[in-house]
Motif scaffolding. Structure first.
Motif, PDB file in Angstrom:
ATOM      1  N   UNK A 165      13.274  -6.365   9.609  1.00 32.92           N
ATOM      2  CA  UNK A 165      13.875  -5.435  10.559  1.00 32.92           C
ATOM      3  C   UNK A 165      13.895  -4.000  10.044  1.00 32.92           C
ATOM      4  N   UNK A 166      13.137  -3.724   8.979  1.00 34.13           N
ATOM      5  CA  UNK A 166      12.907  -2.339   8.603  1.00 34.13           C
ATOM      6  C   UNK A 166      13.744  -1.769   7.484  1.00 34.13           C
ATOM      7  N   UNK A 167      14.595  -2.547   6.848  1.00 29.91           N
ATOM      8  CA  UNK A 167      15.318  -2.039   5.679  1.00 29.91           C
ATOM      9  C   UNK A 167      14.364  -1.938   4.496  1.00 29.91           C
ATOM     10  N   UNK A 168      14.475  -0.857   3.733  1.00 23.56           N
ATOM     11  CA  UNK A 168      13.507  -0.590   2.680  1.00 23.56           C
ATOM     12  C   UNK A 168      14.166  -0.502   1.307  1.00 23.56           C
ATOM     13  N   UNK A 169      13.376  -0.853   0.299  1.00 28.92           N
ATOM     14  CA  UNK A 169      13.775  -0.773  -1.099  1.00 28.92           C
ATOM     15  C   UNK A 169      12.606  -0.171  -1.875  1.00 28.92           C
ATOM     16  N   UNK A 170      12.907   0.706  -2.825  1.00 32.65           N
ATOM     17  CA  UNK A 170      11.869   1.365  -3.610  1.00 32.65           C
ATOM     18  C   UNK A 170      12.197   1.305  -5.092  1.00 32.65           C
ATOM     19  N   UNK A 171      11.159   1.333  -5.895  1.00 36.29           N
ATOM     20  CA  UNK A 171      11.345   1.625  -7.308  1.00 36.29           C
ATOM     21  C   UNK A 171      11.721   3.100  -7.406  1.00 36.29           C
ATOM     22  N   UNK A 172      12.739   3.392  -8.199  1.00 41.14           N
ATOM     23  CA  UNK A 172      13.303   4.745  -8.223  1.00 41.14           C
ATOM     24  C   UNK A 172      12.252   5.822  -8.505  1.00 41.14           C
ATOM     25  N   UNK A 173      11.338   5.539  -9.396  1.00 45.34           N
ATOM     26  CA  UNK A 173      10.376   6.563  -9.816  1.00 45.34           C
ATOM     27  C   UNK A 173       9.358   6.898  -8.738  1.00 45.34           C
TER      28      UNK A 173
ATOM     29  N   UNK B 197       6.460   1.306   5.579  1.00 48.30           N
ATOM     30  CA  UNK B 197       6.826   1.149   6.988  1.00 48.30           C
ATOM     31  C   UNK B 197       6.089  -0.063   7.541  1.00 48.30           C
ATOM     32  N   UNK B 198       6.483  -0.483   8.728  1.00 43.39           N
ATOM     33  CA  UNK B 198       5.807  -1.629   9.323  1.00 43.39           C
ATOM     34  C   UNK B 198       5.693  -1.462  10.819  1.00 43.39           C
ATOM     35  N   UNK B 199       4.664  -2.080  11.360  1.00 39.37           N
ATOM     36  CA  UNK B 199       4.462  -2.162  12.801  1.00 39.37           C
ATOM     37  C   UNK B 199       4.307  -3.642  13.123  1.00 39.37           C
ATOM     38  N   UNK B 200       5.385  -4.257  13.551  1.00 38.15           N
ATOM     39  CA  UNK B 200       5.331  -5.698  13.785  1.00 38.15           C
ATOM     40  C   UNK B 200       4.443  -6.054  14.984  1.00 38.15           C
ATOM     41  N   UNK B 201       4.230  -5.116  15.888  1.00 37.59           N
ATOM     42  CA  UNK B 201       3.333  -5.395  17.012  1.00 37.59           C
ATOM     43  C   UNK B 201       1.882  -5.514  16.550  1.00 37.59           C
ATOM     44  N   UNK B 202       1.589  -4.883  15.418  1.00 39.92           N
ATOM     45  CA  UNK B 202       0.244  -4.962  14.833  1.00 39.92           C
ATOM     46  C   UNK B 202       0.196  -5.891  13.626  1.00 39.92           C
ATOM     47  N   UNK B 203       1.338  -6.512  13.306  1.00 44.36           N
ATOM     48  CA  UNK B 203       1.438  -7.393  12.140  1.00 44.36           C
ATOM     49  C   UNK B 203       0.909  -6.691  10.894  1.00 44.36           C
ATOM     50  N   UNK B 204       1.344  -5.448  10.694  1.00 46.34           N
ATOM     51  CA  UNK B 204       0.827  -4.632   9.605  1.00 46.34           C
ATOM     52  C   UNK B 204       1.965  -3.872   8.929  1.00 46.34           C
TER      53      UNK B 204
END
Length: 122
Positions: free
Chosen positions: A53-61, A69-76
């Protein structure tokens, strides 16, 4: 689900690049997706992840330069990489797992794509 990573290439330092991870067989929208990278003779490391559902996590650096990001309509799922540096040179892999959580260790992911090479020249 089968994963296909694409979009890698040779760029100059400071350039931007967007790589993609396309899912097939089952919609990628049912999965959390992560990007990892692996440089020669180094471990595979977590870059970023995104829940269904679009929540994101990153490596700090990397969080100031990279965006998932994601486009679930394109499964990408996409990884936008800006201000690239030579140390970003690596094979980039996408991974997917069912469930709501993002895991930072590569061994905790169930499905893997084949990797796409990103090379940044100085």
């Amino acid at each position: 689900v089968q994963l296909q990573a694409s979009g890698g290439g040779l760029v100059h330092a400071g350039d931007s690049l967007r790589i993609s991870c396309a899912g097939s067989g089952r919609t990628l929208g049912d999965y959390a997706v992560g990007w990892f990278r692996q440089a020669p003779a180094k471990d595979r490391v977590f870059v970023a992840g995104i829940t269904w559902d679009g929540n994101t996590v990153y490596t700090d650096s990397m969080k100031d330069r990279f965006s998932i990001s994601r486009d679930n309509t394109r499964s990408t799922v996409y990884l936008q990489m800006n201000s690239l540096k030579p140390e970003d040179t690596a094979a980039y892999y996408c991974a997917a797992s069912p469930g709501p959580f993002i895991k930072r260790h590569w061994a905790e992911w169930q499905h893997w794509g084949q990797g796409t090479q990103v090379t940044v020249s100085s």
